[in-house]
Enzyme design. Structure first.
Site, PDB file in Angstrom:
ATOM      1  N   CYS A  90      -2.358   3.103   2.914  1.00  0.00           N
ATOM      2  CA  CYS A  90      -3.344   2.188   3.206  1.00  0.00           C
ATOM      3  C   CYS A  90      -4.443   3.082   4.208  1.00  0.00           C
ATOM      4  O   CYS A  90      -4.114   3.971   4.700  1.00  0.00           O
ATOM      5  CB  CYS A  90      -2.557   1.233   4.171  1.00  0.00           C
ATOM      6  SG  CYS A  90      -1.678   1.608   5.566  1.00  0.00           S
ATOM      7  N   SER A  97     -14.212  -4.387   6.475  1.00  0.00           N
ATOM      8  CA  SER A  97     -13.531  -3.848   5.319  1.00  0.00           C
ATOM      9  C   SER A  97     -14.305  -3.099   4.386  1.00  0.00           C
ATOM     10  O   SER A  97     -15.694  -3.422   4.318  1.00  0.00           O
ATOM     11  CB  SER A  97     -12.944  -5.000   5.087  1.00  0.00           C
ATOM     12  OG  SER A  97     -12.013  -4.634   3.450  1.00  0.00           O
ATOM     13  N   CYS A 115       0.560  -1.248  -0.063  1.00  0.00           N
ATOM     14  CA  CYS A 115      -0.016  -0.021  -0.002  1.00  0.00           C
ATOM     15  C   CYS A 115       0.586   1.377  -0.103  1.00  0.00           C
ATOM     16  O   CYS A 115       0.464   2.264  -0.574  1.00  0.00           O
ATOM     17  CB  CYS A 115      -1.028  -0.006   1.134  1.00  0.00           C
ATOM     18  SG  CYS A 115      -1.762  -1.604   1.633  1.00  0.00           S
ATOM     19  N   CYS A 142      -5.045  -1.091  -1.743  1.00  0.00           N
ATOM     20  CA  CYS A 142      -6.417  -2.130  -2.293  1.00  0.00           C
ATOM     21  C   CYS A 142      -7.245  -1.698  -3.395  1.00  0.00           C
ATOM     22  O   CYS A 142      -7.590  -0.373  -3.389  1.00  0.00           O
ATOM     23  CB  CYS A 142      -7.154  -2.730  -1.222  1.00  0.00           C
ATOM     24  SG  CYS A 142      -6.590  -3.738   0.082  1.00  0.00           S
TER      25      CYS A 142
END
Length: 557
Positions: free
Chosen positions: A125, A473, A52, A197
């Site tokens: 991140c 998440s 990340c 992500c």
């Protein structure tokens, strides 16, 4: 009155009495010329534990190049980071939310201690993004936040995949629906390089929200981590902070109640992460702005979903960038009168002026055509009821269900729920209850992607509900409710639930209730005993003692 570009550093570095400070700076290469220029902190989160933030040192060098070219002296510093994706499903995940406030604290401390005149923060991140903006809001010195960028998507059988597909593959493999060979292929191909992500998970949700808020330049955060253009955005960020410094424009002039509402609208329109509720409440707190959890529900009801993004949709963050990025969403909301158009951004232009630059390429599929919506209302809702008297958060993106009624399956920690799913003990219609995972009870409010991914992989995503005082998440999808407040560790009603209690979730009425009488709930709670702290010493213990309710952003000061 002209703003002094060295409004902080003069006290530290000027005059005969400050010779000691100058001598120490010269020891590491700074010159008299450097020390007479504005001192600009360049804070990043490089760490060798994740993809990340892996490009942050390279980006920092480019930011510094831009600062020098514009007449400033950059001073690099770094802070810590905890990745959710790697720690997910373990005790390590408890460190994630704790790290947000530690990131903010550490950057604030260095900036105050070394009297920086301005600040550029580079985030990656999930928790580093709000953490950096929280520090900027506290310091209120001219500042810009640059997101390191999304990871590129991987591929499997010709389809784009992200870390989301890995967690769902775990569930499929445990349910006997996927073989070892395919499982390993997904694991090996999902994450092809640096970047956070790759769906509209928490990192990209917050990065796009801060473009909408105006604290990051529109379009800069959307450039993927490995795209050749990312380096130039970093150089321009360095030059931009010097422009802000000359104007005397600070974060609290940009972070307003209305600009936060713009950010919320951006989250809703993209079906973003439920974590945005926690993080935007925290930023508002540190900026001295009153924001209520109910504001999210009000804005959600007035904001359509217009972007078809993972985890519930089809496309990744890289594909969103290629389709025109967050400016397309801003333009859509502006045209429909759902944006505070006159809010100023770090570029000096209003959000409306930035939105009008949007140029989606012909044939793009990420954003629905003008006049159409993917969902008429936003991707997040706030429920209340006798289980969640202070409120809780439900993710509505890609969700057609408006209710669920079923028996509770109660677990006091995430691992026990995951094992029950893995062992085939969860049945269609159940309501999984995971408690003692809140900010205090965890401590640290773990995310539940390990569990929600297992449910999806086992084919239970559409037939089971899950509720927790923990978090989810941004890659989670399904009928999931988190941030239940008050949490179990403080004697909240969720602590009174037993296996078999009937839970009723009514999205239209925004209700979450257990079918028990008020007297029965009180009777059970009267017998409740506060659990012993899981961590009597150290950082978790300190966090548990000072963290606020999730309904207030889980802030620590």
């Amino acid at each position: 009155m002209t703003f002094d570009p060295r409004h902080k550093s003069r006290v530290l570095l000027d005059g005969p009495d400050r010779a000691g400070a100058r001598a120490m700076m010269k020891a590491i290469g700074f010159t008299d010329r450097d020390l007479k220029r504005p001192q600009i902190g360049v804070a990043h989160c490089w760490i060798e534990t994740m993809p990340c933030n892996f490009n942050h040192r390279e980006l920092a060098e480019k930011v510094k190049e831009g600062i020098r070219a514009a007449g400033g002296t950059p001073i690099e510093l770094n802070t810590i980071a905890i990745t959710d994706g790697i720690t997910m499903g373990t005790e390590g995940m408890k460190a994630s939310l704790v790290s947000r406030d530690l990131v903010a604290d550490s950057v604030e401390l260095v900036a105050r201690g070394h009297m920086f005149d301005g600040l550029v923060t580079i985030s990656g991140c999930d928790k580093t993004i709000p953490g950096m903006v929280m520090a900027m809001a506290r310091l209120d010195i001219p500042s810009v936040m640059l997101y390191g960028g999304s990871i590129h998507h991987g591929e499997h059988n010709g389809c784009p995949i992200t870390i989301q597909e890995v967690f769902e593959a775990i569930g499929s493999r445990n349910a006997g629906k996927m073989g070892e060979k395919e499982f390993k292929q997904i694991e090996n191909n999902a994450c092809p390089g640096a970047g956070a992500c790759g769906g509209q998970f928490t990192a990209n949700t917050m990065a796009t929200a801060f473009e909408m808020m105006g604290i990051s330049p529109m379009g800069f955060n959307g450039v993927p981590a490995t795209d050749n253009a990312k380096a130039e955005t970093a150089v321009q960020t360095g030059k931009l902070v010097m422009k802000l410094l000359k104007k005397g424009m600070t974060p609290r002039q940009i972070i307003t109640k209305k600009s936060i509402q713009n950010a919320i609208a951006g989250v809703m329109a993209t079906g973003g992460s439920t974590n945005a509720v926690l993080h935007l409440l925290a930023v508002a707190h540190d900026a001295g702005i009153k924001l209520n959890i109910n504001d999210f529900d009000r804005i959600s009801k007035n904001t359509p979903v217009v972007a078809n993004l993972k985890p519930w949709g089809r496309y990744t963050a890289v594909e969103m960038f290629e389709a025109g990025g967050m400016a397309v969403v801003a333009k859509r909301l502006l045209d429909e009168g759902k944006l505070h158009a006159d809010e100023i951004t770090v570029t000096g232009k209003t959000i409306a002026q930035e939105a009008r630059k949007a140029k989606p390429p012909k044939g793009q599929q990420v954003f629905c055509p003008k006049g159409e919506v993917i969902k008429p209302h936003g991707g997040i809702g706030i429920l209340k009821g006798n289980i969640a008297t202070e409120g809780c958060v439900i993710k509505l993106s890609g969700q057609s269900k408006t209710g669920h009624r079923g028996p509770a399956r109660v677990f006091n920690k995430e691992e026990d729920a995951f094992k029950a799913i893995k062992d085939g003990k969860i049945k269609a219609g159940d309501v999984i209850v995971i408690r003692y995972e809140g900010p205090i009870g965890g401590p640290g409010m773990r995310e539940m992607l390990h569990v929600t991914g297992a449910l999806q992989g086992a084919g239970l995503g559409d037939s089971v509900a899950l509720m927790t005082d923990g978090r989810f998440s941004g890659a989670t999808h399904g009928f999931m409710i988190g941030h239940i407040c008050p949490e179990a560790a403080t004697g909240g009603p969720i602590a009174a639930l037993k296996n078999g209690d009937i839970i009723n979730i009514d999205v239209k009425k925004r209700r979450l209730d257990v079918e028990l009488s008020e007297s029965e709930l009180k009777k059970r709670l009267a017998k409740w005993k506060e659990p012993k702290p899981k961590y009597p010493k150290g950082v978790y213990a300190k966090y548990a003692k000072c963290v606020s309710s999730a309904s207030e952003g889980a802030v620590t000061c």
